[in-house]
Design a protein around this motif. Structure first.
Motif, PDB file in Angstrom:
ATOM      1  N   PHE A 153       0.850  -1.188   0.000  1.00  0.00           N
ATOM      2  CA  PHE A 153       0.000   0.000   0.000  1.00  0.00           C
ATOM      3  C   PHE A 153       0.883   1.234   0.000  1.00  0.00           C
ATOM      4  CE2 PHE A 153      -2.196   3.618   1.464  1.00  0.00           C
ATOM      5  CZ  PHE A 153      -3.379   3.540   0.758  1.00  0.00           C
ATOM      6  N   ILE A 154       0.605   2.144  -0.957  1.00  0.00           N
ATOM      7  CA  ILE A 154       1.206   3.479  -0.935  1.00  0.00           C
ATOM      8  C   ILE A 154       0.117   4.480  -1.283  1.00  0.00           C
ATOM      9  CG2 ILE A 154       3.578   2.790  -1.473  1.00  0.00           C
ATOM     10  CD1 ILE A 154       3.009   3.554  -4.413  1.00  0.00           C
ATOM     11  N   PRO A 155       0.258   5.719  -0.819  1.00  0.00           N
ATOM     12  CA  PRO A 155      -0.790   6.710  -1.106  1.00  0.00           C
ATOM     13  C   PRO A 155      -0.812   7.124  -2.566  1.00  0.00           C
ATOM     14  CG  PRO A 155       0.730   7.526   0.598  1.00  0.00           C
ATOM     15  CD  PRO A 155       1.270   6.215   0.126  1.00  0.00           C
ATOM     16  N   ARG A 156       0.343   7.219  -3.183  1.00  0.00           N
ATOM     17  CA  ARG A 156       0.378   7.546  -4.607  1.00  0.00           C
ATOM     18  C   ARG A 156       0.398   6.240  -5.401  1.00  0.00           C
ATOM     19  NH1 ARG A 156       5.262  11.886  -4.898  1.00  0.00           N
ATOM     20  NH2 ARG A 156       6.265  10.276  -3.656  1.00  0.00           N
ATOM     21  N   THR A 157       0.608   6.342  -6.708  1.00  0.00           N
ATOM     22  CA  THR A 157       0.669   5.128  -7.519  1.00  0.00           C
ATOM     23  C   THR A 157       2.093   4.608  -7.635  1.00  0.00           C
ATOM     24  OG1 THR A 157       0.816   6.576  -9.429  1.00  0.00           O
ATOM     25  CG2 THR A 157      -1.340   5.645  -8.946  1.00  0.00           C
ATOM     26  N   GLU A 158       3.067   5.487  -7.375  1.00  0.00           N
ATOM     27  CA  GLU A 158       4.485   5.138  -7.555  1.00  0.00           C
ATOM     28  C   GLU A 158       5.297   6.001  -6.605  1.00  0.00           C
ATOM     29  OE1 GLU A 158       6.578   3.279  -9.311  1.00  0.00           O
ATOM     30  OE2 GLU A 158       5.284   2.237 -10.709  1.00  0.00           O
ATOM     31  N   MET A 159       6.564   5.664  -6.474  1.00  0.00           N
ATOM     32  CA  MET A 159       7.560   6.521  -5.844  1.00  0.00           C
ATOM     33  C   MET A 159       7.478   6.618  -4.319  1.00  0.00           C
ATOM     34  SD  MET A 159       9.351   7.239  -8.391  1.00  0.00           S
ATOM     35  CE  MET A 159      10.531   8.381  -7.684  1.00  0.00           C
ATOM     36  N   ILE A 183       7.423   4.837  -0.343  1.00  0.00           N
ATOM     37  CA  ILE A 183       7.860   3.696   0.447  1.00  0.00           C
ATOM     38  C   ILE A 183       6.597   2.978   0.945  1.00  0.00           C
ATOM     39  CG2 ILE A 183       9.092   3.020   2.548  1.00  0.00           C
ATOM     40  CD1 ILE A 183      10.945   4.277   0.509  1.00  0.00           C
ATOM     41  N   LYS A 214       5.242   9.125   9.785  1.00  0.00           N
ATOM     42  CA  LYS A 214       4.791  10.049   8.747  1.00  0.00           C
ATOM     43  C   LYS A 214       4.115   9.339   7.591  1.00  0.00           C
ATOM     44  CE  LYS A 214       9.495   9.948   6.970  1.00  0.00           C
ATOM     45  NZ  LYS A 214      10.758  10.679   6.851  1.00  0.00           N
ATOM     46  N   ARG A 215       4.277   8.039   7.509  1.00  0.00           N
ATOM     47  CA  ARG A 215       3.701   7.324   6.369  1.00  0.00           C
ATOM     48  C   ARG A 215       2.374   6.662   6.689  1.00  0.00           C
ATOM     49  NH1 ARG A 215       9.719   5.397   5.167  1.00  0.00           N
ATOM     50  NH2 ARG A 215      10.369   7.286   4.106  1.00  0.00           N
ATOM     51  N   PHE A 261      -4.154   2.138  10.817  1.00  0.00           N
ATOM     52  CA  PHE A 261      -4.228   2.017   9.366  1.00  0.00           C
ATOM     53  C   PHE A 261      -3.433   0.810   8.890  1.00  0.00           C
ATOM     54  CE2 PHE A 261      -2.714   3.009   5.071  1.00  0.00           C
ATOM     55  CZ  PHE A 261      -3.920   3.271   4.434  1.00  0.00           C
ATOM     56  N   VAL A 293      -5.003  -2.383   6.991  1.00  0.00           N
ATOM     57  CA  VAL A 293      -4.660  -2.566   5.581  1.00  0.00           C
ATOM     58  C   VAL A 293      -3.830  -3.838   5.361  1.00  0.00           C
ATOM     59  CG1 VAL A 293      -3.413  -1.541   3.636  1.00  0.00           C
ATOM     60  CG2 VAL A 293      -4.967  -0.143   4.998  1.00  0.00           C
ATOM     61  N   ARG A 345      -7.837   4.748  -0.118  1.00  0.00           N
ATOM     62  CA  ARG A 345      -7.006   5.343  -1.165  1.00  0.00           C
ATOM     63  C   ARG A 345      -7.871   5.952  -2.260  1.00  0.00           C
ATOM     64  NH1 ARG A 345      -4.869   4.571  -5.651  1.00  0.00           N
ATOM     65  NH2 ARG A 345      -2.899   5.628  -6.049  1.00  0.00           N
ATOM     66  N   ARG A 374       4.543  14.231  -0.815  1.00  0.00           N
ATOM     67  CA  ARG A 374       4.104  13.431  -1.958  1.00  0.00           C
ATOM     68  C   ARG A 374       3.373  14.246  -3.014  1.00  0.00           C
ATOM     69  NH1 ARG A 374       2.381  10.591   2.774  1.00  0.00           N
ATOM     70  NH2 ARG A 374       3.955   9.057   3.373  1.00  0.00           N
ATOM     71  N   ASP A 418      -0.285   9.322 -11.275  1.00  0.00           N
ATOM     72  CA  ASP A 418      -1.358   9.656 -10.329  1.00  0.00           C
ATOM     73  C   ASP A 418      -2.505  10.418 -10.986  1.00  0.00           C
ATOM     74  OD1 ASP A 418       0.095   8.619  -8.218  1.00  0.00           O
ATOM     75  OD2 ASP A 418       0.944  10.547  -7.625  1.00  0.00           O
TER      76      ASP A 418
END
Lengths: 286, 162, 757
Positions: free
Chosen positions: A181-187, A189, A257-258, A263, A267, C622, C680, C686
């Motif tokens: 799981f990451i908040p964005r789609t890429e990039m 941690i 911070k992540r 959560f 998850v 998400r 971010r 995105d």
């Protein structure tokens, strides 16, 4: 600071074991150079292992594959044999950073950087991957889950380095998957990472399974309770439900911070179920 | 620190330089060789502005040591055009207004070139994921993606015609 | 006669303006030739580095630089002692550039060195000994406002309060805007909704870190190369801080790798100049990305309370807001524009917005694209969406019913002239996006936004060359393609081809003062000055033609790029092209040039309406942005591609701010995510394509009808995305960023509440 690029494993070992100050190994450099830049580490010696031929190779071995410590992730993604055998490991390695990072980063670097959130590690753990370590006392082999000791810490002794990873062959009707799981789609941690590997019998029941979690404890966890939830079942709804619960229960995360503890716990269960569904689908196809 | 003497090939030309062991390839390109087309946006591999192609692989030059360049082949933005003939990607970026401030542009062009060499017919999604390591803060990526799609089509047509 | 009037009637037909030629600086930028802030070097150059406070709040007892100075290769070390104190309006800038009594935030500069290499400079920084007395800190805006809060400044007494408070506080200022009787309005309402909202600080996120190359000679003359949105501002500020005559400092604006408001002030430039003056050598100073996050100017974090009342038939009877913005360690958060813009989209009889400008132990905020407005719009447009939903009215219909239009008395005072809000709403409603079907876990959000736009001091010079080409010098750094627009407007006026005009951003010694590139002002103000300079040149071209023909000047007219006799009585002459007249210039009186300098007014405000579709994963919280459409009034789009680019860029930044971008602080008051990894910003994968619709309601304040377009585009997205996410998730999100943990927690809380019922 010295930079050395030996061409033999033995030279690398003697450089590392002979250095009185701080020594660091440079493979892809995608963690090391960031640490250098921030002043987090100030090594006296950097040993670049990319000129050592056996570290650059991918070779077939006993139905599995041996991957040299300096093989960049992009080469794994391009290797049809590994992609077919361990798609979960390839997809996990393929999630480490950008296309640019993929051109440099290695799974051994990912393992030895010992971040609890390393993407390839849960996938390698469920694959039963074996690391070959070279050191002043010669070579030894140990399961990948024995490498990381805690954040940024490995169990390797002074002068030791991982020279390759062995991904074993596997029985028919097996499948693996890794999801993070990451908040964005890429990039990003991983906030949570889950690797699942399972094998089905001829009757479609799960005969073996391994489940590993990343980013939910000081190091990646191999969760037997989660695997037990699958073994002996048809990996049906009830089994997946138990798997998710066992995965969540195994988490020992922190707030950072992540993501929050709550959560990550929640998850981890969600991803365990989803990864198992993908692994199941792959197993049925094999 | 002892300086390293390095021989390398950049954009087809032989270069020699001396660098410190902790100096990055990006520092060498910019500060020692005056190849300032590669930019430092972060120094940590998160923005892609320093993208170069190293022995055929797209990499962030901020995450490569200068000393590692020994005996290798490097392509930077400065080598993308053929004399006064722009690469189709460069031309399409201009036609589509795919840059505003232009700081990310060299890195994105180098990355897009690496993509098209590997995948001549990428989908929009493939372009977006390939370029995920190249931050652009001005454009919202829309015109960049369109320019790459258009350049890919033109390059394919050129190949078919040839 | 050429037209002379600044506010000449708006032109309707164009031959150049509205086309999409290649930008004049384009080839340099796609080949790596363009030189940005860090791309310059000078002979004998030193490398500068800044030592920054590791503490959020600390008194600086002493600074010992002796060991650093003794290190071989170090050529200068500077601290607060190298900058003369001041008590005027530049004091905050001075103190922000180099800490004096206290370090007010983590990252605050406390010393700097110049050395022969970066490695020596870094080593020297570690040898500087700073004796800090640690003080408690405050990061949160609400906490900073409490009477018992830690104080940053003993001499801060809230302005805008009568009588002036007798106790200092962290509230720098209170402001209030509005008209009518709010309570009476709420009494007339059938439904009143009030809610509180929070937004976190976001950073402009330009990819180019601040960079400069300073050189001050023993004669006291200086040159500075830097990436900035306003080199004249840099010159005047630096000259004042260094005690130099303005004329002795020449500032050259490099190409600028993004600014978005964040490069409208100085940070490292006065430090580099001071180091150079002390060392007697050029000094290059470039921030690291970490420094950019810790020590340049992000925008404010906010806490906003909003109350709006409506009748059942959808008329807003009253709107009220209380806005609290922390802008870092010094006064000057953008709460005032926040309060002014909060209700600007609505024609209200009763409205009140109260703002508080608050200081905290964070870096001093800098402008960020429509400063202050996106957070206010987030709050107001969220409540507007909820109200429309509650009364069962289509959200665009609801907005249309209450929309500001020409003649509306704005919530912040002035009465609007011709504006395009209604047109954007109608275009949004008619757009296929608005009626496209949605799937499971998907939601659609709409929001409108407003920005004032700015004119400002502007000076340009336009030279007619001997071959009939034109050199245009403007003083406003080009941050997004404005040089193409300038060329188009000059070509339009002169009747020549676009590529016959070459434009540069001139240095500070070559032109009169120009305000910073901000307030979406460049295409409007520098564009208008360009048009006027071209008209000035045309007047002179006509005079030269008159001399060539030996007829009176007023007997010559300029049409389609040619001087022609005004009529049959003026004589029978073949029209003379600009090239003909230019070629003869040496014999007809010498060089021909046009100038224009003025303080531009009547920058027409710009409105926008955005539509966005989002999907929320109910198990992880998400969000994916599926589709996005920007509809905005540009007045007149000079170069439509770059207008679209501004629309798309603002939307993308707004999406990032809404979903994932934030300054994350630890309990120690230190920033935890000073890098692109954990701050971010949206990456290519995105975002979807961002559709644009350019609405053109001409601005009567510009000869072509131009309105600024750069900032309005970031005003609606925070609210539009929040409305879409709330619709998709089935629960109202009131705190930005709407990161997955926050959305998941809101979903779980909603489930819990439903279970309890």
């Amino acid at each position: 600071m010295r930079y050395e690029a030996p061409e033999r494993v033995e030279t690398a070992v003697s450089l590392l074991s002979g250095e009185r100050g701080l020594a660091r190994i440079l493979a892809g450099g995608t963690d090391l150079l960031v640490q250098l830049k921030s002043g987090m580490v100030e090594p006296d010696l950097i040993v670049d292992i990319k000129k050592i031929p056996e570290m650059r190779r991918i070779g077939a071995e006993n139905g599995g594959f041996r991957i040299g410590a300096a093989v960049p992730s992009a080469e794994l993604s391009e290797h049809p044999g590994i992609r077919a055998l361990w798609p979960g490991v390839v997809e996990a390695a393929g999630l480490i950073g950008s296309t640019q990072i993929q051109g440099r980063a290695t799974i051994v670097g990912n393992l030895c950087n010992a971040s609890p959130a390393a993407d390839s590690v849960p996938a390698m753990i469920v694959a039963g991957a074996i690391a070959t370590v070279a050191g002043p006392q010669g070579r030894r082999e140990l399961p990948v889950e024995a490498i990381a000791a805690g954040p940024g810490q490995t169990s390797l002794a002074k002068g030791e380095l991982v020279i390759s990873i062995f991904l074993p062959g596997r029985p028919p009707r097996s499948g693996d998957a890794y999801l993070r799981f990451i908040p964005r789609t890429e990039m990003d941690i991983a906030v949570v990472g889950v690797g699942v590997s399972l094998t089905l019998g001829e009757d479609g029941l799960c005969t073996a399974a391994r489940v590993a979690l990343g980013a939910v404890a000081v190091r990646a966890l191999l969760v037997d309770e989660a695997a037990d939830a699958l073994i002996g079942t048809a990996v049906d709804e009830a089994a997946l439900e138990r798997l998710a619960a066992a995965a969540s229960a195994a988490c020992r995360p922190i707030d950072d911070k992540r993501g929050t503890k709550e959560f990550r716990i929640k998850v981890a269960g969600v991803l365990a179920r989803r990864a198992a569904e993908t692994a199941l689908e792959r197993a049925r196809r094999n | 620190m002892a300086g390293h003497h390095v021989s390398t090939t950049i954009n087809g030309d032989a270069f020699e330089f001396v660098c410190e062991p902790d100096e990055t390839l990006l520092d060498v390109l910019r500060d020692r060789l005056s190849l300032t087309g590669s930019k430092e946006g972060c120094g940590t591999g998160d923005c892609g502005a320093c993208s170069v192609i190293l022995d055929g692989r797209l990499v962030c030059s901020c995450l490569v040591l200068g000393a590692e360049a020994e005996g290798r082949t490097i392509a930077t933005i400065e080598g993308m055009a053929d004399g006064d003939r722009l690469h189709p990607l460069q031309r399409k970026f201009l036609e589509h207004a795919a840059l505003q401030c232009g700081i990310c542009t060299p890195g994105i062009l180098v990355a897009a070139k690496a993509l098209l060499e590997k995948h001549p017919d990428p989908s929009e999604t493939e372009i977006r994921y390939w370029l995920a390591g190249n931050l652009c803060r001005c454009t919202g990526y829309d015109k960049i993606v369109r320019a790459v799609l258009d350049a890919a089509a033109e390059i394919r047509e050129g190949r078919d015609a040839a | 006669m050429p037209r002379d009037d600044v506010t000449a009637e708006t032109r309707q037909s164009f031959t150049k303006v509205g086309t999409r030629p290649l930008r004049p600086d384009g080839v340099d930028k796609v080949t790596g030739r363009a030189r940005f802030g860090a791309d310059m070097a000078a002979p004998g150059m030193l490398i500068g580095k800044v030592l920054r406070s590791p503490h959020a709040h600390a008194r600086i007892r002493s600074i010992d630089t002796s060991k650093a100075e003794a290190l071989p290769g170090v050529k200068a070390v500077v601290t607060r002692d190298d900058f003369a104190n001041r008590t005027d309006e530049l004091r905050d800038i001075l103190v922000n550039v180099m800490a004096r009594e206290k370090a007010l935030y983590e990252g605050h500069a406390v010393a700097a060195v110049a050395a022969v290499s970066a490695a020596v400079a870094r080593k020297a920084l570690r040898l500087i000994e700073v004796d800090y007395e640690l003080l408690p800190h405050v990061i949160d805006v609400e906490e900073a406002m409490r009477p018992d809060s830690v104080l940053l400044h003993d001499d801060m007494f809230t302005a805008g309060v009568d009588p002036v408070p007798d106790q200092p506080s962290n509230v720098a200022k209170r402001c209030e805007f509005g008209h009518g009787e709010v309570e009476k309005g709420f009494a007339e309402a059938d439904i009143v909704i009030e809610r509180s909202f929070r937004t976190e600080a976001s950073h402009q996120g330009y990819i180019e870190p601040h960079a400069c190359l300073a050189s001050v000679g023993a004669d006291g003359q200086g040159e500075l190369w830097c990436c900035t949105q306003g080199h004249f501002m840099v010159r005047d500020t630096c000259a004042a801080l260094l005690g130099m005559d303005v004329s002795r400092l020449r500032v050259i604006a490099s190409e600028i790798g993004g600014g978005f408001g964040g490069k409208t002030t100085v940070f490292i430039e006065p430090v580099a100049l001071t180091l150079s003056r002390k060392a007697g050598r050029p000094v290059k100073l470039v921030m690291t990305r970490d420094e950019v996050f810790r020590a340049s100017g992000p925008t404010a974090s906010t806490s906003v309370w909003v109350r709006i009342g409506v009748t059942k038939d959808g008329r807003i009877t009253a709107g009220e807001a209380v806005l609290k913005y922390q802008g870092g360690a010094f006064a000057g958060s953008p709460v005032e524009p926040g309060a002014m813009t909060a209700f600007a989209c609505y024609d209200l009889e009763n409205v009140r917005a109260i703002g508080y400008d608050v200081v905290t132990n964070r870096p001093k905020q800098a402008a960020y694209r429509a400063p202050g407005a996106p957070m206010a719009a987030f709050a107001v447009e969220s409540v507007v969406a909820e109200l429309a939903d509650r009364i069962g009215m289509d959200p665009i219909e609801f907005r249309l019913k209450n929309a500001s239009r020409e003649g509306t008395r704005s919530a912040y005072g002035p009465t609007f002239g011709p504006i395009g809000l209604v047109e954007t709403l109608k275009a949004a409603k008619a757009h296929p996006h608005y009626s496209a079907p949605l799937g499971n876990n998907q939601g659609r959000g709409v929001a409108s936004g407003f920005w004032f736009n700015f004119g400002g001091q502007t000076c340009v010079s336009l030279n007619i060359n001997i071959d009939g080409t034109v050199g245009l010098a403007v003083g406003t750094p080009d941050i997004g393609g404005s040089r193409a627009s300038m060329c188009l407007m000059a070509a339009e006026e002169l009747g020549i081809e676009y590529d016959r005009v070459r434009v540069i951003v001139a240095d500070t010694s070559s032109l009169g003062f120009n305000d910073v590139t901000d307030g979406s002002r460049v295409t409007f103000a520098s564009g208008m000055a360009t048009i006027q300079a071209a008209r000035d040149a045309v007047k002179k071209l006509c005079a030269r033609a008159a001399r060539m023909w030996d007829i009176p000047e007023d007997a010559v007219v300029w049409e389609g790029g040619y001087a022609k006799p005004a009529g049959a009585n003026a004589g029978d002459f073949q029209p003379l092209s600009l090239r003909d007249i230019a070629a003869a210039a040496a014999k007809t009186g010498g060089p021909i040039a046009g100038h224009w300098e003025f303080n531009a007014e009547n920058a027409g405000p710009s409105f926008a309406t955005h539509i966005v579709d989002a999907e929320v994963d109910p198990e992880t919280g998400r969000t994916s942005i599926l589709r996005y459409t920007v509809v905005q009034d540009a007045g007149k789009a000079v170069h439509p591609s770059y207008v679209e680019g501004q629309f798309q860029g603002g939307a993308a930044q707004g999406i990032g701010w809404a979903l994932n971008e934030e300054y994350i602080y630890g309990a120690d008051g230190k920033l935890q995510n000073p890098g692109f990894l954990d701050y971010r910003m949206p990456v290519a994968s995105d975002l979807p394509m961002i559709d644009t619709v350019i609405v053109e309601v001409p601005n009567p304040g510009h000869p072509y009808g131009v309105r600024g377009v750069g900032e309005t585009s970031i005003v609606p997205p925070l609210a539009a995305v929040a409305n879409a996410v709330s619709a998709a998730a089935g629960v109202r999100l009131t705190s930005l960023p709407m990161s997955p943990p926050k959305i998941l927690a809101a979903l779980e809380a909603e489930k819990g509440a439903q279970a309890a019922e």
